[in-house]
Each structure stands twice: as C-alpha cells, then as structure tokens.
Design a protein around this motif. Sequence first.
Motif, PDB file in Angstrom:
ATOM      1  N   ALA A  30      44.944  49.552  44.526  1.00 18.21           N
ATOM      2  CA  ALA A  30      44.089  48.743  44.783  1.00 18.21           C
ATOM      3  C   ALA A  30      43.117  48.638  43.727  1.00 18.21           C
ATOM      4  O   ALA A  30      42.561  47.362  43.212  1.00 18.21           O
ATOM      5  CB  ALA A  30      43.040  49.225  45.917  1.00 18.21           C
ATOM      6  N   GLU A  31      42.889  49.847  43.053  1.00 18.50           N
ATOM      7  CA  GLU A  31      42.067  49.653  41.630  1.00 18.50           C
ATOM      8  C   GLU A  31      42.517  48.578  40.745  1.00 18.50           C
ATOM      9  O   GLU A  31      41.822  47.819  39.881  1.00 18.50           O
ATOM     10  CB  GLU A  31      41.915  51.092  40.887  1.00 18.50           C
ATOM     11  CG  GLU A  31      41.167  50.977  39.915  1.00 18.50           C
ATOM     12  CD  GLU A  31      41.262  52.589  39.084  1.00 18.50           C
ATOM     13  OE1 GLU A  31      40.268  52.409  38.219  1.00 18.50           O
ATOM     14  OE2 GLU A  31      41.851  53.351  39.103  1.00 18.50           O
ATOM     15  N   PHE A  32      43.881  48.600  40.405  1.00 19.16           N
ATOM     16  CA  PHE A  32      44.601  47.623  39.233  1.00 19.16           C
ATOM     17  C   PHE A  32      44.357  46.546  39.998  1.00 19.16           C
ATOM     18  O   PHE A  32      44.293  45.585  39.095  1.00 19.16           O
ATOM     19  CB  PHE A  32      46.106  48.284  39.615  1.00 19.16           C
ATOM     20  CG  PHE A  32      46.883  47.237  38.387  1.00 19.16           C
ATOM     21  CD1 PHE A  32      46.726  47.154  37.119  1.00 19.16           C
ATOM     22  CD2 PHE A  32      47.929  46.342  39.019  1.00 19.16           C
ATOM     23  CE1 PHE A  32      47.514  46.344  36.217  1.00 19.16           C
ATOM     24  CE2 PHE A  32      48.465  45.720  38.324  1.00 19.16           C
ATOM     25  CZ  PHE A  32      48.190  45.570  36.824  1.00 19.16           C
ATOM     26  N   LEU A  33      44.514  46.011  41.430  1.00 19.29           N
ATOM     27  CA  LEU A  33      44.347  44.604  41.802  1.00 19.29           C
ATOM     28  C   LEU A  33      42.934  44.410  41.574  1.00 19.29           C
ATOM     29  O   LEU A  33      42.747  43.104  41.279  1.00 19.29           O
ATOM     30  CB  LEU A  33      44.833  44.680  43.147  1.00 19.29           C
ATOM     31  CG  LEU A  33      46.276  44.910  43.339  1.00 19.29           C
ATOM     32  CD1 LEU A  33      46.512  45.065  45.024  1.00 19.29           C
ATOM     33  CD2 LEU A  33      47.209  43.670  42.989  1.00 19.29           C
ATOM     34  N   ARG A  34      42.009  45.070  41.681  1.00 17.99           N
ATOM     35  CA  ARG A  34      40.653  44.773  41.787  1.00 17.99           C
ATOM     36  C   ARG A  34      40.182  44.250  40.244  1.00 17.99           C
ATOM     37  O   ARG A  34      39.650  43.345  39.947  1.00 17.99           O
ATOM     38  CB  ARG A  34      39.697  45.901  42.242  1.00 17.99           C
ATOM     39  CG  ARG A  34      38.343  45.528  41.934  1.00 17.99           C
ATOM     40  CD  ARG A  34      37.917  44.292  42.955  1.00 17.99           C
ATOM     41  NE  ARG A  34      36.425  44.269  42.523  1.00 17.99           N
ATOM     42  CZ  ARG A  34      36.014  43.758  41.782  1.00 17.99           C
ATOM     43  NH1 ARG A  34      36.747  42.996  40.575  1.00 17.99           N
ATOM     44  NH2 ARG A  34      34.605  43.525  41.893  1.00 17.99           N
ATOM     45  N   VAL A  35      40.805  45.049  39.252  1.00 19.23           N
ATOM     46  CA  VAL A  35      40.218  45.016  37.895  1.00 19.23           C
ATOM     47  C   VAL A  35      41.177  43.864  37.304  1.00 19.23           C
ATOM     48  O   VAL A  35      40.779  43.195  36.252  1.00 19.23           O
ATOM     49  CB  VAL A  35      40.341  46.235  37.058  1.00 19.23           C
ATOM     50  CG1 VAL A  35      39.459  47.391  37.391  1.00 19.23           C
ATOM     51  CG2 VAL A  35      41.900  46.856  36.945  1.00 19.23           C
ATOM     52  N   VAL A  51      36.315  39.489  31.934  1.00 20.29           N
ATOM     53  CA  VAL A  51      35.364  40.665  31.861  1.00 20.29           C
ATOM     54  C   VAL A  51      36.111  41.649  32.336  1.00 20.29           C
ATOM     55  O   VAL A  51      37.154  42.054  33.014  1.00 20.29           O
ATOM     56  CB  VAL A  51      34.337  40.396  33.141  1.00 20.29           C
ATOM     57  CG1 VAL A  51      33.550  41.765  33.337  1.00 20.29           C
ATOM     58  CG2 VAL A  51      33.547  39.447  32.834  1.00 20.29           C
ATOM     59  N   THR A  52      35.791  42.957  31.449  1.00 20.25           N
ATOM     60  CA  THR A  52      36.324  44.357  31.950  1.00 20.25           C
ATOM     61  C   THR A  52      35.499  45.082  33.077  1.00 20.25           C
ATOM     62  O   THR A  52      34.568  45.176  32.776  1.00 20.25           O
ATOM     63  CB  THR A  52      36.253  45.235  30.574  1.00 20.25           C
ATOM     64  OG1 THR A  52      36.974  44.422  29.368  1.00 20.25           O
ATOM     65  CG2 THR A  52      36.882  46.573  30.824  1.00 20.25           C
ATOM     66  N   VAL A  53      36.349  45.050  34.152  1.00 17.97           N
ATOM     67  CA  VAL A  53      35.305  45.741  35.638  1.00 17.97           C
ATOM     68  C   VAL A  53      35.438  47.146  35.278  1.00 17.97           C
ATOM     69  O   VAL A  53      36.799  47.804  35.674  1.00 17.97           O
ATOM     70  CB  VAL A  53      36.097  44.885  36.478  1.00 17.97           C
ATOM     71  CG1 VAL A  53      35.297  45.454  37.767  1.00 17.97           C
ATOM     72  CG2 VAL A  53      36.159  43.642  36.280  1.00 17.97           C
ATOM     73  N   PRO A  54      34.466  47.933  35.215  1.00 15.07           N
ATOM     74  CA  PRO A  54      34.463  49.327  35.212  1.00 15.07           C
ATOM     75  C   PRO A  54      34.264  49.889  36.712  1.00 15.07           C
ATOM     76  O   PRO A  54      33.788  48.843  37.691  1.00 15.07           O
ATOM     77  CB  PRO A  54      33.422  49.596  34.330  1.00 15.07           C
ATOM     78  CG  PRO A  54      32.196  48.691  34.589  1.00 15.07           C
ATOM     79  CD  PRO A  54      33.026  47.606  34.819  1.00 15.07           C
ATOM     80  N   GLY A  55      34.304  51.232  36.879  1.00 19.14           N
ATOM     81  CA  GLY A  55      33.827  51.971  38.058  1.00 19.14           C
ATOM     82  C   GLY A  55      34.394  51.641  39.339  1.00 19.14           C
ATOM     83  O   GLY A  55      34.034  51.251  40.607  1.00 19.14           O
ATOM     84  N   LYS A  56      35.819  51.390  39.241  1.00 20.03           N
ATOM     85  CA  LYS A  56      36.582  50.775  40.563  1.00 20.03           C
ATOM     86  C   LYS A  56      37.536  51.727  40.878  1.00 20.03           C
ATOM     87  O   LYS A  56      38.466  51.529  41.793  1.00 20.03           O
ATOM     88  CB  LYS A  56      37.486  49.536  40.416  1.00 20.03           C
ATOM     89  CG  LYS A  56      36.220  48.500  40.135  1.00 20.03           C
ATOM     90  CD  LYS A  56      35.117  48.275  41.275  1.00 20.03           C
ATOM     91  CE  LYS A  56      34.066  47.124  41.141  1.00 20.03           C
ATOM     92  NZ  LYS A  56      33.273  47.347  41.956  1.00 20.03           N
TER      93      LYS A  56
END
Length: 117
Positions: A30-35, A51-56
């Motif tokens: 899920a984290e990979f899909l989200r970022v 955008v680089t999405v942190p904190g997921k």
Amino acid sequence: MTAPKELRVSKDRKLLTVTFPGHQPFELPAEFLRVASPSAEVQGHSPEQRVTVPGKRNVAILKIEPVGNYAVRITFDDFHDTGIFTWNYLHTLGHEKDERWNAYLAELAEKGLSRDR
C-alpha cells in the motif's frame, strides 16, 4: 494490457496482489502504491512538478473501485483517492517495483524526509 484476473487486498489492508493472465502475481505494498499514485497531486503536470510523498509507511488501502474497463481507483486510509491506476500502470509498477522503490528511498534520503510521520 488486459484486465487483471484478480486484485486481492490482504487482511491487514497493507498489500495489493495483482494477477494478470499469464503472469506471476505482483505484490504491491500500500505504501508503494500511495507514493507512486498516478494522481496529479503526486505526479504533477510535468516531471519537474513530481512530489516525493513522505510519512506513508503505515498507510492502508480502504477500498478499490473499478473505473470503466481499464483501471481502478484506490482509496487509502489517509483519504487520498485521486489516482486512477490503469492496468498498464499496475503492470509497470509490478515489473519496476524494485527500481522505483529504491529511487523513492533515495529521494527521501536526499530530501531529508522519512517514511514515518
């Protein structure tokens, strides 16, 4: 790309298994899909805007809804739901998971960001 024959979300909602006809199943966290969401919010409208999405690290999948015959919309528990994951994109993510994940981790490190909140 034809539709997957199966999309299965794990009991803990942290993993999506995608099985295309004639292929081994791809396990996409899920984290990979989200970022890697294909949404404009993450990808921008050009490579420079991405955008680089942190904190997921702990994000989970709330639901998956079909979009026509070509894609699914994944809603995550942080309420991000604007990414339309086409069959082609899911197939690409499955094949390029390791390279894309390593690039993401390198971007986080380069920008001083964390997978944790």
